[in-house]
Scaffold this active site. Structure first.
Site, PDB file in Angstrom:
ATOM      1  N   TYR A 239      38.082   0.030 -23.301  1.00 17.58           N
ATOM      2  CA  TYR A 239      38.945  -0.760 -23.084  1.00 17.58           C
ATOM      3  C   TYR A 239      39.823   0.076 -22.654  1.00 17.58           C
ATOM      4  O   TYR A 239      41.494  -0.260 -22.671  1.00 17.58           O
ATOM      5  CB  TYR A 239      38.782  -1.410 -24.058  1.00 17.58           C
ATOM      6  CG  TYR A 239      37.724  -2.208 -24.164  1.00 17.58           C
ATOM      7  CD1 TYR A 239      37.031  -3.123 -23.588  1.00 17.58           C
ATOM      8  CD2 TYR A 239      36.201  -1.626 -25.605  1.00 17.58           C
ATOM      9  CE1 TYR A 239      36.321  -3.763 -23.773  1.00 17.58           C
ATOM     10  CE2 TYR A 239      34.831  -2.348 -25.043  1.00 17.58           C
ATOM     11  CZ  TYR A 239      35.039  -2.891 -24.799  1.00 17.58           C
ATOM     12  OH  TYR A 239      33.873  -3.868 -25.049  1.00 17.58           O
TER      13      TYR A 239
ATOM     14  N   ARG B 244      20.296  -7.898 -34.035  1.00 16.43           N
ATOM     15  CA  ARG B 244      19.543  -7.777 -33.280  1.00 16.43           C
ATOM     16  C   ARG B 244      18.205  -6.482 -32.877  1.00 16.43           C
ATOM     17  O   ARG B 244      17.978  -5.482 -32.177  1.00 16.43           O
ATOM     18  CB  ARG B 244      20.349  -6.947 -32.383  1.00 16.43           C
ATOM     19  CG  ARG B 244      21.666  -8.258 -31.010  1.00 16.43           C
ATOM     20  CD  ARG B 244      21.690  -8.211 -30.272  1.00 16.43           C
ATOM     21  NE  ARG B 244      23.564  -8.254 -29.754  1.00 16.43           N
ATOM     22  CZ  ARG B 244      23.611  -9.865 -29.894  1.00 16.43           C
ATOM     23  NH1 ARG B 244      22.549 -10.476 -29.806  1.00 16.43           N
ATOM     24  NH2 ARG B 244      24.405 -10.060 -29.371  1.00 16.43           N
TER      25      ARG B 244
ATOM     26  N   LYS C  96      20.796   2.639 -26.438  1.00 20.11           N
ATOM     27  CA  LYS C  96      21.750   1.044 -26.754  1.00 20.11           C
ATOM     28  C   LYS C  96      21.070   0.902 -28.528  1.00 20.11           C
ATOM     29  O   LYS C  96      20.414   0.138 -28.599  1.00 20.11           O
ATOM     30  CB  LYS C  96      21.749   0.240 -26.520  1.00 20.11           C
ATOM     31  CG  LYS C  96      22.545  -1.229 -26.529  1.00 20.11           C
ATOM     32  CD  LYS C  96      22.549  -1.990 -25.944  1.00 20.11           C
ATOM     33  CE  LYS C  96      23.298  -2.984 -26.319  1.00 20.11           C
ATOM     34  NZ  LYS C  96      23.898  -4.117 -25.320  1.00 20.11           N
TER      35      LYS C  96
ATOM     36  N   CYS D  31      22.794  -9.449 -18.942  1.00 22.46           N
ATOM     37  CA  CYS D  31      22.132  -9.695 -20.433  1.00 22.46           C
ATOM     38  C   CYS D  31      22.318 -11.087 -20.777  1.00 22.46           C
ATOM     39  O   CYS D  31      23.266 -11.786 -19.623  1.00 22.46           O
ATOM     40  CB  CYS D  31      23.081  -9.206 -20.960  1.00 22.46           C
ATOM     41  SG  CYS D  31      22.510  -8.971 -23.325  1.00 22.46           S
TER      42      CYS D  31
ATOM     43  N   CYS E  24      22.999 -12.308 -24.040  1.00 22.18           N
ATOM     44  CA  CYS E  24      23.146 -13.363 -24.839  1.00 22.18           C
ATOM     45  C   CYS E  24      24.827 -14.254 -24.809  1.00 22.18           C
ATOM     46  O   CYS E  24      25.067 -14.509 -26.003  1.00 22.18           O
ATOM     47  CB  CYS E  24      23.991 -11.928 -26.218  1.00 22.18           C
ATOM     48  SG  CYS E  24      25.138 -10.490 -25.872  1.00 22.18           S
TER      49      CYS E  24
ATOM     50  N   LYS F 293      24.879   4.290 -25.941  1.00 19.68           N
ATOM     51  CA  LYS F 293      25.806   3.734 -26.598  1.00 19.68           C
ATOM     52  C   LYS F 293      26.004   3.123 -27.674  1.00 19.68           C
ATOM     53  O   LYS F 293      24.495   2.700 -28.149  1.00 19.68           O
ATOM     54  CB  LYS F 293      25.693   2.002 -25.706  1.00 19.68           C
ATOM     55  CG  LYS F 293      26.240   0.944 -26.644  1.00 19.68           C
ATOM     56  CD  LYS F 293      26.602  -0.760 -24.992  1.00 19.68           C
ATOM     57  CE  LYS F 293      27.324  -0.929 -25.828  1.00 19.68           C
ATOM     58  NZ  LYS F 293      26.813  -2.714 -25.330  1.00 19.68           N
TER      59      LYS F 293
HETATM   60  C1  PBG Z   1      25.491  -7.621 -24.667  1.00 18.43           C
HETATM   61  C2  PBG Z   1      26.883  -6.542 -24.782  1.00 18.43           C
HETATM   62  C3  PBG Z   1      27.472  -5.676 -26.116  1.00 18.43           C
HETATM   63  C4  PBG Z   1      27.925  -4.956 -25.100  1.00 18.43           C
HETATM   64  C5  PBG Z   1      27.788  -4.962 -24.930  1.00 18.43           C
HETATM   65  N1  PBG Z   1      26.830  -5.034 -23.877  1.00 18.43           N
HETATM   66  C6  PBG Z   1      27.108  -6.789 -27.573  1.00 18.43           C
HETATM   67  C7  PBG Z   1      25.876  -6.263 -28.050  1.00 18.43           C
HETATM   68  O1  PBG Z   1      24.910  -6.040 -28.183  1.00 18.43           O
HETATM   69  O2  PBG Z   1      25.874  -7.110 -29.284  1.00 18.43           O
HETATM   70  C8  PBG Z   1      28.863  -4.213 -26.790  1.00 18.43           C
HETATM   71  C9  PBG Z   1      30.353  -3.743 -26.085  1.00 18.43           C
HETATM   72  C10 PBG Z   1      31.049  -3.483 -26.852  1.00 18.43           C
HETATM   73  O3  PBG Z   1      30.851  -3.843 -28.004  1.00 18.43           O
HETATM   74  O4  PBG Z   1      31.910  -3.099 -27.240  1.00 18.43           O
HETATM   75  N2  PBG Z   1      24.719  -7.340 -25.372  1.00 18.43           N
END
Ligand code: PBG
Length: 327
Positions: A314, A218, A196, A121, A123, A249
């Site tokens: 985690y 987003r 997601k 990604c 970001c 997710k």
């Molecule tokens: C990257 C990404 C994100 C997470 C995993 N990959 C952040 C998002 O989409 O803002 C979030 C993981 C988490 O909250 O543990 N795009």
């Protein structure tokens, strides 16, 4: 089924050994993936405030962390990087010497048997904090595909075992599959962050990864939390594009989606127990309002019961330690 008094469901709950025999879901360390945040610099193991027990780790301290993860029997890690500098096109994500590429090489040297997954990604690497490149104020889907492909390729060249695109661009799995195939990585699997959601549960991660969007949100690329049929379409399209593993997710607020995906698709299914889910448990535990170990195990067992084969969490290290001592 016969009814009471012929049926007494409590009979199977009397003895611990009987409860163990009839247990339907068993958590095992072998299904966990542990996320790591890698940073530049040296001597850094900086606690991530909203995620107690998680750290920003620099490369020189990574080997030690990897040894611990490997000794605990956790089979896999998922890597996130904090770049030296952010720019509008997320250059470090696909730089051969980028932080994640360096981390991949180091981990494969330290613990070759540990499965290394690279989050794909932009970001964390863009100065505007969005998951792709901008055209005006919108994230340009097709231009972003090129950069995601380059990122996956850079990770593969560094020796990653699997790539996991999380940007929620249409066609990202197909683009990455094509690029990997033509560069000789046809055996590198893709775990698609298929369904997601645009979730508030990512808050602590965005503090950890410094990836909060600088404007807007987003919701033009991540899914609307209200939808589950749309999640099935997202998963279907990831599979059609060549995903080897699919993902839902976050996990806890989306158990129905995990269950639906499990019933509908036969590919291995991962669930991401995200940062906000972790922080809630940690905060309430620190307040003494919930009992940390049993509540964590209950939540993770429920994610597996809902249908997840793979749990990204985690909590992986503490769970691995608990499961080791319980046996
Ligand atoms: C990257 C990404 C994100 C997470 C995993 N990959 C952040 C998002 O989409 O803002 C979030 C993981 C988490 O909250 O543990 N795009």
């Amino acid at each position: 089924m016969a009814e009471f008094p012929d049926t007494r469901l409590r009979r199977l709950r009397e003895l611990p050994a009987m409860r163990s025999l009839v247990r339907e879901t068993r958590l095992s360390t072998s299904s966990f993936v542990y996320p790591l945040f890698i940073t530049h610099g040296s001597g850094i193991k900086k606690p991530i405030e909203p995620m107690p027990g998680c750290y920003h780790i620099s490369l020189d301290l990574l080997a030690e962390e990897i040894q611990e993860i490997s000794d605990l029997g956790i089979p896999s890690v998922l890597l996130f990087g904090l770049p030296q500098e952010k720019d509008s096109i997320g250059s470090e994500a696909y730089d051969a010497e980028g932080i994640i590429q360096e981390a991949i090489r180091l981990i494969k040297k330290t613990a070759p048997e540990l499965l290394v997954i690279g989050d794909v990604c932009l970001c964390e690497y863009t100065d505007h904090g969005h998951c792709g490149i901008l055209s005006g104020t919108t994230v340009d889907n097709d231009q972003t595909l090129e950069l995601l492909s380059k990122t996956a390729q850079a990770q593969a060249q560094a020796g990653v075992d699997m790539v996991a695109p999380s940007a929620m661009m249409d066609g990202q799995v197909r683009a990455i599959r094509k690029t990997l195939d033509i560069s000789g990585f046809e055996n590198t699997p893709i775990m698609g962050y298929a369904a997601k959601y645009a979730s508030s549960f990512y808050g602590p991660f965005r503090i950890a990864a410094d990836s909060t969007p600088q404007f807007g949100d987003r919701r033009s690329y991540q899914m609307d939390p209200s939808n589950s049929r749309m999640a099935m379409l997202e998963i279907e399209s990831d599979i059609a594009e060549g995903a080897d593993i699919i993902m839902v997710k976050p996990a806890l607020a989306y158990m129905d989606v995990i269950r639906q995906a499990r019933e509908r698709f036969d590919l291995p299914l991962a669930a991401y127990n995200v940062s906000g889910e972790y922080s809630l448990v940690k905060a309430a535990s620190q307040m003494g309002w919930v009992d940390e170990k049993p509540i964590t195990l209950e939540l993770l067992t429920a994610i597996q019961r809902a249908g997840a084969d793979i749990i990204i969490s985690y909590h992986a290290k503490e769970v691995a330690a608990w499961l080791k001592n319980d046996h």
